[in-house]
Write a protein that holds these residues in place. Structure first.
Motif, short mmCIF file in Angstrom:
data_model
loop_
_atom_site.label_atom_id
_atom_site.label_comp_id
_atom_site.label_asym_id
_atom_site.label_seq_id
_atom_site.Cartn_x
_atom_site.Cartn_y
_atom_site.Cartn_z
N THR A 255 -7.51 14.81 8.65
CA THR A 255 -6.64 14.41 7.90
C THR A 255 -4.98 14.45 8.08
OG1 THR A 255 -8.20 14.23 6.07
CG2 THR A 255 -5.85 13.74 5.14
N ARG B 150 -16.00 12.06 4.71
CA ARG B 150 -17.71 11.47 5.06
C ARG B 150 -17.74 11.65 6.52
NH1 ARG B 150 -16.03 7.07 2.03
NH2 ARG B 150 -15.48 6.03 3.68
N GLU C 92 -10.99 10.35 2.16
CA GLU C 92 -12.51 9.87 1.97
C GLU C 92 -13.30 9.50 3.28
OE1 GLU C 92 -12.32 6.69 -0.70
OE2 GLU C 92 -11.42 7.94 -2.44
N VAL C 93 -12.26 8.95 4.04
CA VAL C 93 -12.90 8.65 5.54
C VAL C 93 -13.09 9.88 6.28
CG1 VAL C 93 -12.39 7.70 7.74
CG2 VAL C 93 -12.15 6.36 5.85
N ASP D 228 -2.12 5.90 -1.55
CA ASP D 228 -3.39 5.18 -1.41
C ASP D 228 -4.05 5.47 -0.24
OD1 ASP D 228 -3.15 3.99 -3.85
OD2 ASP D 228 -2.01 2.24 -3.24
N ILE D 229 -3.05 5.45 1.05
CA ILE D 229 -3.53 5.94 2.38
C ILE D 229 -3.96 7.31 2.45
CG2 ILE D 229 -2.72 6.23 4.78
CD1 ILE D 229 -0.53 3.88 4.03
N GLU D 230 -3.32 8.18 1.97
CA GLU D 230 -3.85 9.28 1.76
C GLU D 230 -5.18 9.60 1.32
OE1 GLU D 230 -1.85 13.87 0.69
OE2 GLU D 230 -2.14 12.42 -0.96
N ARG D 231 -5.56 8.99 0.19
CA ARG D 231 -6.61 9.06 -0.41
C ARG D 231 -7.79 8.46 0.42
NH1 ARG D 231 -5.84 6.04 -4.64
NH2 ARG D 231 -6.94 4.25 -3.55
N ASP D 232 -7.45 7.30 0.78
CA ASP D 232 -8.56 6.80 1.75
C ASP D 232 -8.81 7.43 3.09
OD1 ASP D 232 -8.40 4.42 -0.09
OD2 ASP D 232 -7.23 3.17 1.22
N LEU D 233 -7.62 7.94 3.65
CA LEU D 233 -8.03 8.81 5.01
C LEU D 233 -8.86 10.22 4.70
CD1 LEU D 233 -4.72 8.73 6.60
CD2 LEU D 233 -6.63 7.63 7.41
N ILE E 165 0.96 -1.27 -0.06
CA ILE E 165 -0.17 0.03 -0.07
C ILE E 165 0.94 1.26 0.02
CG2 ILE E 165 -1.70 1.20 1.27
CD1 ILE E 165 -2.53 -1.21 2.61
#
Length: 105
Positions: free
Chosen positions: A49, A22, A18-19, A11-16, A7
């Motif tokens: 973030t 939301r 998004e989380v 990828d981690i940045e994008r996922d965080l 990972i």
């Protein structure tokens, strides 16, 4: 010792992002949501973030300097989120145009 788990930081940045977007209610904004409320939600998502990314990317021992590193990340991500919501939900933004019944092209 570095362990590759497949990972990337991107990828981690994008996922965080998004989380926290939301979690802070950015997914539920609409035409009746005041812009100051949208901006407040974006600031909160950016700060959260930044905290997470600052902690993830901090190298070295845990000491008082980590607070300054995290604070720097908070400010950077807060600014990024604010630029993004202003671009899409502010005057002339794509969402704002849709909400106002304007053609998106």
């Amino acid at each position: 010792m570095d362990i590759d788990i497949g990972i990337g930081i991107g990828d981690i940045e994008r996922d965080l992002m998004e989380v926290f977007a939301r979690a802070c209610g950015l997914g539920s904004i609409g035409p009746s949501t005041p812009m100051n409320e949208i901006r407040a939600r974006a600031e909160k998502a950016g700060i959260m973030t930044g905290r997470a990314m600052g902690a993830i990317l901090h190298e070295g021992p845990i000491s008082a300097d980590i607070a300054m590193v995290i604070r720097s990340f908070e400010e950077d991500y807060k600014a990024r989120f604010l630029r993004s919501v202003t671009r899409v939900a502010g005057p002339g933004g794509k969402l704002r145009g849709l909400w106002d019944g304007q053609d998106s092209e």
